[in-house]
Every structure is written in C-alpha cells, then in structure tokens.
Design an enzyme around this catalytic site. Sequence first.
Site, PDB file in Angstrom:
ATOM      1  N   TYR A 102     -13.141   4.232  -9.845  1.00 14.20           N
ATOM      2  CA  TYR A 102     -12.653   2.951 -10.096  1.00 14.20           C
ATOM      3  C   TYR A 102     -13.348   2.498 -11.495  1.00 14.20           C
ATOM      4  O   TYR A 102     -12.625   1.761 -12.574  1.00 14.20           O
ATOM      5  CB  TYR A 102     -12.620   1.677  -9.224  1.00 14.20           C
ATOM      6  CG  TYR A 102     -11.256   1.785  -8.288  1.00 14.20           C
ATOM      7  CD1 TYR A 102     -10.267   1.355  -8.798  1.00 14.20           C
ATOM      8  CD2 TYR A 102     -11.914   2.482  -7.163  1.00 14.20           C
ATOM      9  CE1 TYR A 102      -8.862   1.544  -8.058  1.00 14.20           C
ATOM     10  CE2 TYR A 102     -10.381   2.544  -6.169  1.00 14.20           C
ATOM     11  CZ  TYR A 102      -9.169   2.076  -6.783  1.00 14.20           C
ATOM     12  OH  TYR A 102      -7.936   2.450  -5.756  1.00 14.20           O
ATOM     13  N   HIS A 114       0.047  -5.251  -7.028  1.00 13.89           N
ATOM     14  CA  HIS A 114      -1.189  -4.350  -6.147  1.00 13.89           C
ATOM     15  C   HIS A 114      -2.465  -4.781  -6.892  1.00 13.89           C
ATOM     16  O   HIS A 114      -3.574  -4.172  -6.827  1.00 13.89           O
ATOM     17  CB  HIS A 114      -0.959  -3.062  -6.335  1.00 13.89           C
ATOM     18  CG  HIS A 114       0.260  -2.415  -5.661  1.00 13.89           C
ATOM     19  ND1 HIS A 114       0.952  -1.118  -5.961  1.00 13.89           N
ATOM     20  CD2 HIS A 114       0.937  -2.954  -4.991  1.00 13.89           C
ATOM     21  CE1 HIS A 114       1.793  -1.034  -5.041  1.00 13.89           C
ATOM     22  NE2 HIS A 114       1.838  -2.001  -4.250  1.00 13.89           N
ATOM     23  N   CYS A 157     -17.599 -13.827   3.333  1.00 10.29           N
ATOM     24  CA  CYS A 157     -17.695 -14.336   2.123  1.00 10.29           C
ATOM     25  C   CYS A 157     -16.456 -14.237   1.205  1.00 10.29           C
ATOM     26  O   CYS A 157     -15.704 -13.283   1.280  1.00 10.29           O
ATOM     27  CB  CYS A 157     -18.934 -13.511   1.322  1.00 10.29           C
ATOM     28  SG  CYS A 157     -19.167 -14.157  -0.508  1.00 10.29           S
ATOM     29  N   CYS A 159     -22.421  -8.874  -4.296  1.00  8.95           N
ATOM     30  CA  CYS A 159     -21.836 -10.112  -4.440  1.00  8.95           C
ATOM     31  C   CYS A 159     -23.111 -10.976  -5.082  1.00  8.95           C
ATOM     32  O   CYS A 159     -24.081 -11.295  -4.384  1.00  8.95           O
ATOM     33  CB  CYS A 159     -21.291 -10.637  -3.102  1.00  8.95           C
ATOM     34  SG  CYS A 159     -20.907 -12.141  -3.410  1.00  8.95           S
ATOM     35  N   ALA A 163       9.498   5.389 -20.774  1.00  6.33           N
ATOM     36  CA  ALA A 163       9.778   4.155 -20.847  1.00  6.33           C
ATOM     37  C   ALA A 163       9.493   3.305 -22.076  1.00  6.33           C
ATOM     38  O   ALA A 163      10.085   2.437 -22.421  1.00  6.33           O
ATOM     39  CB  ALA A 163       9.069   3.387 -19.469  1.00  6.33           C
TER      40      ALA A 163
HETATM   41  C1  BJW Z   1       7.464   7.900 -16.175  1.00  4.04           C
HETATM   42  C2  BJW Z   1       6.707   8.104 -17.240  1.00  4.04           C
HETATM   43  C3  BJW Z   1       7.150   7.510 -18.635  1.00  4.04           C
HETATM   44  C4  BJW Z   1       5.694   9.096 -15.819  1.00  4.04           C
HETATM   45  N1  BJW Z   1       8.179   6.893 -18.519  1.00  4.04           N
HETATM   46  N2  BJW Z   1       8.391   7.147 -16.514  1.00  4.04           N
HETATM   47  C5  BJW Z   1       7.538   1.118   5.044  1.00  4.04           C
HETATM   48  C6  BJW Z   1       7.821   2.433   5.264  1.00  4.04           C
HETATM   49  C7  BJW Z   1       6.872   3.589   5.210  1.00  4.04           C
HETATM   50  C8  BJW Z   1       5.480   3.198   4.929  1.00  4.04           C
HETATM   51  C9  BJW Z   1       5.381   1.781   4.842  1.00  4.04           C
HETATM   52  C10 BJW Z   1       6.228   0.871   4.659  1.00  4.04           C
HETATM   53  N3  BJW Z   1       5.685  -0.560   4.368  1.00  4.04           N
HETATM   54  C11 BJW Z   1       4.273  -0.072   4.301  1.00  4.04           C
HETATM   55  C12 BJW Z   1       4.027   1.178   4.422  1.00  4.04           C
HETATM   56  C13 BJW Z   1       2.550   1.688   4.213  1.00  4.04           C
HETATM   57  C14 BJW Z   1       2.424   2.022   2.940  1.00  4.04           C
HETATM   58  C15 BJW Z   1       3.154   2.919   2.113  1.00  4.04           C
HETATM   59  O1  BJW Z   1       4.023   2.494   1.195  1.00  4.04           O
HETATM   60  N4  BJW Z   1       3.203   4.173   2.457  1.00  4.04           N
HETATM   61  C16 BJW Z   1       3.966   5.144   1.572  1.00  4.04           C
HETATM   62  C17 BJW Z   1       3.077   6.130   1.113  1.00  4.04           C
HETATM   63  C18 BJW Z   1       5.058   5.582   2.465  1.00  4.04           C
HETATM   64  N5  BJW Z   1       2.157   0.548   2.154  1.00  4.04           N
HETATM   65  C19 BJW Z   1       0.914  -0.137   2.230  1.00  4.04           C
HETATM   66  O2  BJW Z   1       0.364   0.291   2.885  1.00  4.04           O
HETATM   67  C20 BJW Z   1       1.044  -1.423   1.412  1.00  4.04           C
HETATM   68  N6  BJW Z   1       0.572  -2.498   2.498  1.00  4.04           N
HETATM   69  C21 BJW Z   1       1.469  -2.966   3.234  1.00  4.04           C
HETATM   70  O3  BJW Z   1       2.640  -2.532   3.612  1.00  4.04           O
HETATM   71  O4  BJW Z   1       0.583  -3.881   4.222  1.00  4.04           O
HETATM   72  C22 BJW Z   1       1.455  -4.115   5.324  1.00  4.04           C
HETATM   73  C23 BJW Z   1       0.515  -5.230   5.787  1.00  4.04           C
HETATM   74  C24 BJW Z   1       0.812  -6.584   6.236  1.00  4.04           C
HETATM   75  C25 BJW Z   1      -0.013  -7.481   6.760  1.00  4.04           C
HETATM   76  C26 BJW Z   1      -1.370  -7.065   6.962  1.00  4.04           C
HETATM   77  C27 BJW Z   1      -1.725  -5.754   6.907  1.00  4.04           C
HETATM   78  C28 BJW Z   1      -1.035  -4.813   6.131  1.00  4.04           C
HETATM   79  C29 BJW Z   1       0.089  -1.200   0.321  1.00  4.04           C
HETATM   80  C30 BJW Z   1       0.532  -0.487  -0.751  1.00  4.04           C
HETATM   81  C31 BJW Z   1      -0.413  -0.327  -1.697  1.00  4.04           C
HETATM   82  C32 BJW Z   1      -0.709   0.733  -2.962  1.00  4.04           C
HETATM   83  N7  BJW Z   1      -1.685   0.880  -3.520  1.00  4.04           N
HETATM   84  C33 BJW Z   1      -1.602   1.810  -4.557  1.00  4.04           C
HETATM   85  C34 BJW Z   1      -2.966   1.762  -5.198  1.00  4.04           C
HETATM   86  C35 BJW Z   1      -3.350   0.449  -5.985  1.00  4.04           C
HETATM   87  C36 BJW Z   1      -4.918   0.592  -6.444  1.00  4.04           C
HETATM   88  C37 BJW Z   1      -5.165   1.720  -7.551  1.00  4.04           C
HETATM   89  O5  BJW Z   1      -4.467   1.522  -8.693  1.00  4.04           O
HETATM   90  O6  BJW Z   1      -6.000   2.485  -7.423  1.00  4.04           O
HETATM   91  O7  BJW Z   1      -0.709   1.253  -5.729  1.00  4.04           O
HETATM   92  S1  BJW Z   1      -1.031   3.469  -4.324  1.00  4.04           S
HETATM   93  C38 BJW Z   1      -0.524   3.859  -5.876  1.00  4.04           C
HETATM   94  O8  BJW Z   1       0.996   3.882  -5.574  1.00  4.04           O
HETATM   95  C39 BJW Z   1      -0.809   2.641  -6.838  1.00  4.04           C
HETATM   96  C40 BJW Z   1       0.606   2.243  -7.346  1.00  4.04           C
HETATM   97  O9  BJW Z   1       0.921   0.959  -7.519  1.00  4.04           O
HETATM   98  C41 BJW Z   1       1.707   2.712  -6.214  1.00  4.04           C
HETATM   99  C42 BJW Z   1       3.156   3.280  -6.639  1.00  4.04           C
HETATM  100  O10 BJW Z   1       3.168   4.331  -7.562  1.00  4.04           O
HETATM  101  P1  BJW Z   1       3.973   4.523  -8.716  1.00  4.04           P
HETATM  102  O11 BJW Z   1       3.661   3.233  -9.801  1.00  4.04           O
HETATM  103  O12 BJW Z   1       5.331   4.538  -8.423  1.00  4.04           O
HETATM  104  O13 BJW Z   1       3.306   5.668  -9.626  1.00  4.04           O
HETATM  105  P2  BJW Z   1       3.838   7.258  -9.207  1.00  4.04           P
HETATM  106  O14 BJW Z   1       2.729   8.045  -9.636  1.00  4.04           O
HETATM  107  O15 BJW Z   1       4.103   7.199  -7.852  1.00  4.04           O
HETATM  108  O16 BJW Z   1       5.115   7.637 -10.075  1.00  4.04           O
HETATM  109  C43 BJW Z   1       5.117   7.478 -11.286  1.00  4.04           C
HETATM  110  C44 BJW Z   1       6.459   7.180 -12.004  1.00  4.04           C
HETATM  111  O17 BJW Z   1       6.670   7.310 -13.218  1.00  4.04           O
HETATM  112  C45 BJW Z   1       7.193   8.991 -11.596  1.00  4.04           C
HETATM  113  O18 BJW Z   1       8.279   8.477 -11.033  1.00  4.04           O
HETATM  114  C46 BJW Z   1       7.209   9.650 -12.941  1.00  4.04           C
HETATM  115  O19 BJW Z   1       8.315  10.271 -13.099  1.00  4.04           O
HETATM  116  C47 BJW Z   1       7.401   8.339 -13.780  1.00  4.04           C
HETATM  117  N8  BJW Z   1       6.999   8.575 -14.972  1.00  4.04           N
HETATM  118  N9  BJW Z   1       5.678   9.282 -16.844  1.00  4.04           N
HETATM  119  C48 BJW Z   1       8.747   6.507 -17.543  1.00  4.04           C
HETATM  120  N10 BJW Z   1       6.507   7.943 -19.779  1.00  4.04           N
END
Ligand code: BJW
Length: 325
Positions: free
Chosen positions: A70, A128, A141, A214, A301
Amino acid sequence: MNQGSLASFHEYITTDKCRTILALCGAGLSASSGLPTFRGSGGLWKNYSSMDLATPDAFNVDPGLVWQFYSYRRYKAIQAKPNNGHYALSQLSKVAASKGKKFLTLTQNVDGLSRRAHHDPEQLLELHGSLFTLKCTSFDCTYTENNNFKHPLTPQLQGCEEEWINPRKRQRRTENENENENENEDGKDAVISTTGSPEFTPVKEIPRSGLPTCPQCKTGLLRPGVVWFGESLPFKVLDQADQFIMSQKVDLILVIGTSQSVWPAAGYVNRVKLQGGKVAIFNTDEEDLEGCDGWKFLGDAAELLPQALKPLIGDITEVVENDKE
Ligand code: BJW
C-alpha cells in the site's frame, strides 16, 4: 470508436429520455494515468497477486508486507495525474444540472484521481474507500484520518516507491517477452531470454514497531482505509447510492474500465437494467464488452469519455490545460 454507435449514444444523452446518469468506474479509468489494474497482466505486484494482498487475512498474517504494497500504491497514486477520462466525468458532474440531468459517479478506485480532477464531491461516491484514509485496527478504537498524503508513513516504509530495482530492465524484459511471443506464433519454441532479467526491490521484514501506529490509542496498528474482500462497503456510501437509484429511474449507466467481477459494485449494472435503463460500456478488452446489450465502446476510457460525453460537457481541452497550470 464506432461512429454509428457514437451518434446514437449522443442522440440519447441529449434527449429528455436520458435524465439520470450513473457512472460505475473501475481501475481501467486510471490505467492511462499509469496505475495498474487488478486483473490480467496488471494485477501483480512483485510476485504477489494484488487480489491476495487486498484481504484482512493478508494484513493479519503479514502487516509489513501489506503495508509495503500500500505504501507503493500510495506513492504511485500521488505521482499520477488525473487523465481526460477523470476530467470528462468531473466536467459532467459540474454541468449536469444545467443540462437538466442528475448525475452520480460510483468509483471502485481508491487512488483519489477523480477528486483531484475536481469532480463535484456531492456527486462522487468512493465505494472501496481511499488509499489516503488511515484507520486504527484496534477493536475498541475509532480513529480515522482522511486525506493523509504523507510519504513514507514511517522511515521503515521508505524504499517501497519502485517495484523494480531498475525500471529500465523491466522495459527490456517486456521487449524480450514480446519477441518471444512472436516466435511462438511462428511455431517455434519460446526462448526465455535472461539478458536484462529484472530484479524486484526486495520485500523487507518490517517489525510491528516500524509500521504506522494509531496516534489516538497509541497501541493499534493503522491500516489503509480501503475495503478488502469480505469487508462491508461503508454503509453511508451504500445508502447514498441506493437513494440515488431508488429516488428516480436511472436512464443510463456508464460502465467504465471495470471487469464487473466484484460485488456489490457489479450489481449496480443489473439494477439499472431492471429499471429499464440503458448501458454503455467503455473498456479496452473485447471480452469485457461481451454480453452487453447496450453501447460498447472499445478502447481507452481516457480517450473515449471526452468524445462520448462531448454533447453535454463540450470540449474539455481548455479545462484540462487550465488545471495543469
Ligand atoms: C480499461 C483500460 C483503459 C484496462 N480504458 N478500460 C456476490 C456473489 C459472489 C461473491 C460476492 C457477492 N457479494 C460479495 C461477494 C464477495 C466479494 C466479491 O465480489 N468477490 C468476487 C471476487 C466474486 N465481495 C466482497 O467481499 C465485498 N464485500 C462484501 O460484499 O461484503 C459483504 C458484507 C456485508 C456486511 C458485513 C460484512 C461483509 C468487498 C469487495 C472489496 C473489493 N476490494 C478491492 C480492493 C480495494 C483496495 C485496493 O485497491 O487495494 O477493490 S479488490 C479490487 O477489485 C479493487 C477494485 O476496486 C475491484 C474491482 O476491480 P476493477 O476496478 O474492475 O479492476 P479490474 O482489474 O478487475 O478490471 C479493470 C478493467 O479495466 C478490465 O475490464 C480492463 O479490460 C479494463 N481496462 N485498461 C478502459 N485504459
């Protein structure tokens, strides 16, 4: 960009049928600002998958490793500049009301680039969290600090700025890999060249005492204020997004640079479709456009958004130039 498709998109966004617009952004929006995506070839940091490090378990097992990841991400995001895609959305947030539209951006990105492009904060939700928020991990805390841009956060985190010891070597390796790929296409065996093999800057073992602590409770470790897998998205943010979607029909969702593989963020697309709203996807990967029954804009984009939104936002060249000064 397909001109026929662009013309019909322009026509739709300027009519009265399109009064409410939601943008769902992902890492691809910041790709041309030089920030890596999560999946595909961009999703590795040193030899670790970014996805494996973005979990509470990873932090519990090795907070020093996760903090180095990070720290690197914070540094890269500070160095990066918003691109024309961020500016196009920012401009839409400013002019939407004057064009009779309601607009909201939901970003999954934690890099702060939309804010730095002066996106109206009232119309921007960071699903996020942010790399620049710090939170105490101590159960009792509640310390949270926003907009902390200090780098490095501790002296021990100095030196995480580069992934590679010599970035030029990485470039050479990529060139070699491309040559090898061509050889494969010709039916020959790929030869992995070792000349100019890149070397990662070594991951350090940092004791707990060398990590951000902290300032309030003095004992808890601080962590980045981002949402990891298995953690809930901020309730206030989810509530605000729900209010926007439920208080009127959303006529259009712009799905920008996201693989739509993470929930609940990905679910907003279907929610808009179920209301009868239209979808426009902006993505460089044809596979990520598949299955979309709306407008498909294949490409960067940062280039596509200013063109696609031009009838509403005008030419943003001047806005971008003024901001650089
Ligand atoms: C371009 C380009 C250019 C490239 N122009 N395009 C339902 C079903 C199944 C699973 C779940 C569900 N609900 C929840 C889940 C579990 C889980 C989940 O989704 N798992 C999946 C893997 C299936 N979700 C969670 O755990 C979430 N929490 C939750 O649901 O909690 C419930 C709860 C309730 C109450 C109490 C407790 C719990 C949390 C999700 C958190 C995601 N976190 C991350 C890390 C953030 C921190 C960090 O940055 O380090 O977020 S993971 C990562 O993925 C990050 C991103 O924001 C996120 C999305 O990724 P993104 O942005 O789509 O990136 P890529 O790389 O995947 O795609 C890039 C795209 O750009 C591609 O398509 C390229 O082609 C394109 N591209 N260049 C245009 N120039």
